[in-house]
Design a protein around this motif. Structure first.
Motif, short mmCIF file in Angstrom:
data_model
loop_
_atom_site.label_atom_id
_atom_site.label_comp_id
_atom_site.label_asym_id
_atom_site.label_seq_id
_atom_site.Cartn_x
_atom_site.Cartn_y
_atom_site.Cartn_z
N GLY A 102 43.89 85.99 49.27
CA GLY A 102 42.89 85.49 48.13
C GLY A 102 43.45 85.52 46.60
O GLY A 102 43.33 84.87 45.66
N GLN A 103 44.38 86.70 46.39
CA GLN A 103 44.97 86.81 45.23
C GLN A 103 45.94 85.66 44.70
O GLN A 103 45.97 85.32 43.69
CB GLN A 103 45.66 87.99 45.02
CG GLN A 103 44.84 89.36 45.73
CD GLN A 103 43.83 89.76 44.32
OE1 GLN A 103 44.16 90.16 43.38
NE2 GLN A 103 42.47 89.81 44.58
N VAL A 105 45.25 82.42 46.01
CA VAL A 105 44.53 81.31 45.50
C VAL A 105 44.16 81.51 44.02
O VAL A 105 43.91 80.62 43.48
CB VAL A 105 43.48 81.02 46.56
CG1 VAL A 105 42.55 80.14 46.36
CG2 VAL A 105 44.07 80.93 47.99
N GLU A 106 43.54 82.70 43.98
CA GLU A 106 42.66 83.20 42.54
C GLU A 106 43.87 82.99 41.45
O GLU A 106 43.58 82.26 40.38
CB GLU A 106 42.61 84.41 42.63
CG GLU A 106 41.67 85.02 41.50
CD GLU A 106 41.55 86.46 41.29
OE1 GLU A 106 40.45 87.03 42.03
OE2 GLU A 106 42.33 87.30 40.93
N GLY A 108 46.08 80.65 41.30
CA GLY A 108 46.15 79.25 41.17
C GLY A 108 44.83 78.75 40.31
O GLY A 108 45.06 77.90 39.42
N ILE A 109 43.90 79.37 40.61
CA ILE A 109 42.63 78.94 39.91
C ILE A 109 42.67 79.46 38.38
O ILE A 109 42.23 78.74 37.62
CB ILE A 109 41.52 79.63 40.59
CG1 ILE A 109 41.24 78.91 42.05
CG2 ILE A 109 39.96 78.96 39.77
CD1 ILE A 109 40.08 79.43 42.98
N GLN A 110 43.03 80.57 38.28
CA GLN A 110 42.82 81.29 36.92
C GLN A 110 43.94 80.94 35.88
O GLN A 110 43.70 81.20 34.73
CB GLN A 110 42.73 82.88 37.25
CG GLN A 110 41.32 82.99 37.82
CD GLN A 110 41.08 84.42 37.97
OE1 GLN A 110 42.12 85.40 37.64
NE2 GLN A 110 39.82 84.89 38.32
N GLU B 4 37.57 86.98 47.68
CA GLU B 4 37.71 88.36 47.34
C GLU B 4 37.22 88.59 45.83
O GLU B 4 36.88 87.61 45.04
CB GLU B 4 39.51 88.88 47.38
CG GLU B 4 39.67 88.80 48.89
CD GLU B 4 41.30 88.96 48.99
OE1 GLU B 4 41.84 89.48 48.37
OE2 GLU B 4 41.85 88.18 49.66
N ASP B 5 37.45 89.70 45.27
CA ASP B 5 37.14 90.21 43.97
C ASP B 5 37.65 89.32 43.01
O ASP B 5 38.97 88.85 43.11
CB ASP B 5 37.22 91.72 43.73
CG ASP B 5 38.71 91.90 43.83
OD1 ASP B 5 39.36 92.36 42.94
OD2 ASP B 5 39.40 91.76 45.16
N GLY B 6 37.17 89.01 41.92
CA GLY B 6 37.58 88.22 40.77
C GLY B 6 37.54 86.74 41.21
O GLY B 6 38.07 85.98 40.31
N ASP B 7 36.68 86.54 42.15
CA ASP B 7 36.62 84.89 42.35
C ASP B 7 36.12 84.14 40.95
O ASP B 7 35.12 84.99 40.42
CB ASP B 7 35.75 84.68 43.24
CG ASP B 7 35.43 83.23 43.76
OD1 ASP B 7 36.31 82.72 43.20
OD2 ASP B 7 34.56 83.04 44.52
N THR B 8 36.61 83.16 40.90
CA THR B 8 36.04 82.44 39.49
C THR B 8 34.95 81.40 39.88
O THR B 8 35.25 80.26 40.34
CB THR B 8 37.13 81.81 38.50
OG1 THR B 8 38.22 82.76 38.46
CG2 THR B 8 36.56 81.41 37.11
N LYS B 13 39.67 73.43 41.41
CA LYS B 13 40.72 72.86 41.04
C LYS B 13 41.35 72.05 42.35
O LYS B 13 40.93 72.24 43.33
CB LYS B 13 41.94 73.86 40.71
CG LYS B 13 41.77 74.54 39.32
CD LYS B 13 43.02 75.21 38.80
CE LYS B 13 42.74 75.66 37.30
NZ LYS B 13 44.00 76.43 37.03
N SER B 39 42.20 79.58 51.35
CA SER B 39 41.70 78.72 50.32
C SER B 39 40.50 77.89 50.30
O SER B 39 39.49 77.97 49.50
CB SER B 39 42.80 77.57 49.67
OG SER B 39 42.91 76.76 50.97
N PHE B 42 37.47 79.70 48.79
CA PHE B 42 37.28 79.57 47.29
C PHE B 42 36.69 78.42 46.92
O PHE B 42 36.80 78.13 45.73
CB PHE B 42 38.77 79.97 46.67
CG PHE B 42 39.42 81.11 46.68
CD1 PHE B 42 38.99 82.11 45.57
CD2 PHE B 42 39.52 81.86 48.07
CE1 PHE B 42 39.47 83.44 45.56
CE2 PHE B 42 40.19 82.94 48.02
CZ PHE B 42 40.14 83.91 46.78
N GLN B 44 37.63 75.19 46.89
CA GLN B 44 38.62 74.42 46.13
C GLN B 44 38.86 73.06 46.85
O GLN B 44 38.30 72.89 47.86
CB GLN B 44 39.93 74.96 45.84
CG GLN B 44 39.73 76.19 45.13
CD GLN B 44 39.29 76.32 43.83
OE1 GLN B 44 39.77 75.73 42.77
NE2 GLN B 44 38.19 76.90 43.56
#
Lengths: 119, 129
Positions: A102-103, A105-106, A108-110, B4-8, B13, B39, B42, B44
């Motif tokens: 997930g880190q 994918v994150e 990529g998003i952020q 997970e943590d920190g998901d926006t 995207k 993915s 999330f 996306q």
């Protein structure tokens, strides 16, 4: 610009790890922010504290850690890929942490860019 | 599956996973598929591209039992459950390998190399495996 990096190959075997490091240094020196480097596939070996190259060779694992400390780069080793290859907390090098996909994918998003270094 | 943590929240995207390697012989295809499944948690806009030897990943009839590997073809069929339905296979890659444009394990769109380039240029994040 905020940049995330994905490293898919192990150190010493493949140029990808060196190229990723050199890119990160160049980006940081140019004033960009490298928020996270994610290590996947054999890239997880970049985070092995057991690595011991010959004395006249570059210290790939150690220099990642130093870069992370200097510029606050988050070095993340994929847990699933790491366990497959015998990398765990006990032999994780300084500056790295183990976490989930997930880190990636994150990252990529952020970030504005996610740059992939692989085969 | 949860993010997970920190998901926006709110940021969507366009992710393209580019698969260029044969399904067996190296672990790239299997581990790429693991990222694709994560993915989905999330929310996306996810697409998959298959080119070069990557086209073999979605061919029907793969049987790696003789080399002691688990057949992960069924996992591609599970993508639909995660609302991942945009799968593109490059026509030139099929032709170069003498493969037909049908007989895939999942519904795919066969596109030309030029169309694939256009699809790539529309993405926010391109991950190549």
């Amino acid at each position: 610009m905020k940049i995330g990096i994905l490293v898919n190959e192990g150190p010493y075997t493949h140029q990808a790890s060196d190229s990723a490091y050199q890119f990160a240094v160049a980006a940081l020196k140019a004033g960009h922010k490298v928020t996270r480097v994610f290590f996947y596939h054999d890239g997880v070996y970049n985070g092995s504290s057991l690595t011991e190259p010959p004395r006249d060779d570059r210290l790939i694992v150690e220099r990642w850690g130093k870069l992370a400390a200097q510029y606050e780069v988050d070095l993340v080793v994929c847990v699933a890929a790491a366990l497959r290859r015998g990398i765990r907390e006990q032999n994780l090098a300084e500056g790295f942490r183990i976490s989930g996909l997930g880190q990636l994918v994150e990252a990529g998003i952020q970030n504005d860019r996610l740059v992939v270094f692989g085969d | 599956m949860s993010a997970e943590d920190g998901d926006t929240p709110g940021v969507i995207k366009r992710f393209l996973f580019v698969n260029r390697k044969a399904p067996y012989g190296t672990i790239y295809a299997l581990e790429a598929l693991e990222v694709v499944l994560i993915s989905a948690a999330f929310d996306q806009d996810v697409s998959l591209a298959f080119l070069d030897d990557g086209v073999y990943q979605v061919l029907a009839g793969n049987d790696p039992s003789g080399i002691g590997m688990k057949n992960f073809s069924p996992t591609y069929r599970a993508l639909d459950d995660y609302d991942i339905t945009k799968l593109y296979v490059e026509r030139e890659s099929l032709q170069e390998r003498g493969l037909p444009e049908d007989g895939f394990v999942v519904p795919v769109s066969v596109v030309s190399r030029a169309e694939m380039a256009a699809i790539m240029s529309q993405q926010d994040v391109v991950l190549s495996f």
